[in-house]
Write an enzyme that holds these catalytic residues in place. Structure first.
Site, mmCIF file in Angstrom:
data_model
loop_
_atom_site.group_PDB
_atom_site.id
_atom_site.type_symbol
_atom_site.label_atom_id
_atom_site.label_comp_id
_atom_site.label_asym_id
_atom_site.label_seq_id
_atom_site.Cartn_x
_atom_site.Cartn_y
_atom_site.Cartn_z
ATOM 1 N NE ARG A 17 -1.127 2.481 2.898
ATOM 2 C CZ ARG A 17 -0.583 3.592 3.369
ATOM 3 N NH1 ARG A 17 -0.513 4.678 2.624
ATOM 4 N NH2 ARG A 17 -0.057 3.618 4.586
ATOM 5 C CG HIS B 6 3.621 4.761 9.257
ATOM 6 N ND1 HIS B 6 2.868 3.864 8.522
ATOM 7 C CD2 HIS B 6 4.096 5.642 8.350
ATOM 8 C CE1 HIS B 6 2.895 4.186 7.240
ATOM 9 N NE2 HIS B 6 3.631 5.278 7.108
ATOM 10 C CG HIS C 86 7.450 7.821 5.524
ATOM 11 N ND1 HIS C 86 7.311 7.381 4.239
ATOM 12 C CD2 HIS C 86 6.251 7.602 6.124
ATOM 13 C CE1 HIS C 86 6.080 6.932 4.050
ATOM 14 N NE2 HIS C 86 5.403 7.052 5.189
ATOM 15 C CB CYS D 170 2.241 10.402 1.479
ATOM 16 S SG CYS D 170 0.596 11.099 1.302
ATOM 17 C CG ASN E 168 6.638 3.457 4.911
ATOM 18 O OD1 ASN E 168 6.188 3.595 3.787
ATOM 19 N ND2 ASN E 168 6.002 3.822 5.991
#
Ligand code: HMG
Ligand code: MG
Length: 304
Positions: free
Chosen positions: A14, A206, A208, A239, A248
């Site tokens: 994703r 999460h 990056h 994104c 990420n």
């Protein structure tokens, strides 16, 4: 209080692929999920049910979900920003859905076209309907350590959204460093705010890796007992609404570090490196993962 085991959600299919400009075949996305589960990943973020006009790469969401051969014990999650997204996702039988808000007003507007308050109003019926259907709901709080439009983001701003997410009944709170500017102490400060409202097992990070801080930030979370992280195979990701933000933290790098710390993940690093090499080959570039590259080079040397 370093945890003895860590749960990893691979968000590569994703977050990893959503930002790719080149078309990626549905079959390759499905194969990536298969390779990740074969490598021992037990949580995989597969796709998102967002507007195909906003994120064309995720337009084949239902096809990807239908193409997966599900493995018992693996949980498959998808992003659902509104009821339309959830209604489209439900027939594809995800185990979890993710609503994604932001700690900065500017990012909320750019990413999901509404204010923070409006976004949470939109998420409330999504959470209710997901629960009626027996699904767990994770919330992502984007730009918790910095925003490409606003700049600095305070821990107070993070806690404000965390509380709104708690009030609508999400089960889990993910704190996301969308642009990778967070550093360990600031990450701990943001995590503390999340932990005021959610139990340890339901708070995740999460990160990056744009500024190379992600592993240090994960370690800072481990020191707090946090044991749930989103990572992305081969370090894919970004994104579309956070220009310049890179991928990420690579799952391979995180697993390598956790192995070194004696922390259980259930993941086979060699098979994971193969999955990273596979998707990087599909995209026509080398894996971003440092551990992935090093292990591939070591294999080549051994074979020569
Ligand atoms: P909008 O334009 O305000 O929505 O978009 P709307 O309700 O006004 O509808 C406009 C059109 O979109 C309509 O179609 C709707 O049917 C359609 P039209 O009549 O023009 O043909 N539509 C949808 N189509 C498919 N699925 C849907 C959907 N909803 C409306 N769910 C919206 C609002 C949220 C839909 C839009 O802004 C959007 O899709 N944004 C996606 C943003 C996104 O995916 N960003 C990347 C993921 S977040 C991320 O990466 C961060 C994260 O990794 C953590 C971190 O790192 O920070 C999670
Ligand atoms: Mg992300």
């Amino acid at each position: 209080m370093i945890p003895s085991s860590v749960k990893i959600v691979d968000v590569g299919p994703r977050d990893g692929l959503q930002n790719e400009k080149q078309p990626v075949d549905t079959a390759h996305k499905v194969e990536l999920v298969h390779r990740l589960q074969a490598a021992g990943l037990r949580e995989i973020e597969v796709t998102s049910f967002v507007s195909p006009k906003w994120v064309p790469q995720m337009a084949d969401n239902a096809e990807v979900m239908a193409g997966i051969s599900r493995q018992p014990g693996v949980r498959y999650s998808v992003l659902t920003p509104n009821l339309k997204g959830l209604e489209a996702a439900l027939p594809t039988h995800p185990d979890e859905v993710v609503v994604f808000g932001a700690a900065s007003e500017a990012f909320s507007q750019r990413n999901i076209n509404c204010s923070i308050a409006e976004s949470v109003e939109r998420f409330a019926p999504v959470v209710a309907m997901a629960h009626e259907n027996g699904l767990k709901v994770r919330a992502a709080v984007s730009c918790a350590l910095g925003c490409p439009y606003q700049g600095e983001v305070s821990a107070d701003e993070v806690e404000h959204v965390v509380k709104l997410m708690k009030a609508i009944g999400v089960d889990h709170c993910g704190i996301a460093d969308t642009i990778g500017t967070g550093t360990p102490k600031r990450v701990q400060a943001a995590m503390e705010r999340a932990l005021k409202h959610f139990p340890l097992a339901e708070v995740s990070g999460h990160f990056h890796d744009t500024y190379g801080q992600a592993l240090a930030n994960i370690y800072a979370c481990l020191e707090m007992g946090i044991h749930h992280f989103d990572t992305s195979v081969a370090g894919l990701g970004g994104c579309p609404y956070a220009k310049g933000a890179t991928g990420n933290v690579a799952t391979e790098d995180v697993v390598f570090m956790l192995n070194g710390l004696g922390i259980e993940t259930g993941i086979d690093l060699d098979a994971l490196v193969d999955a990273g090499a596979f998707i990087s080959g599909v995209l026509g570039r080398a894996p971003v993962s440092r551990a992935g590259k090093a292990l591939l080079a070591r294999r080549e040397k051994a074979a020569a």
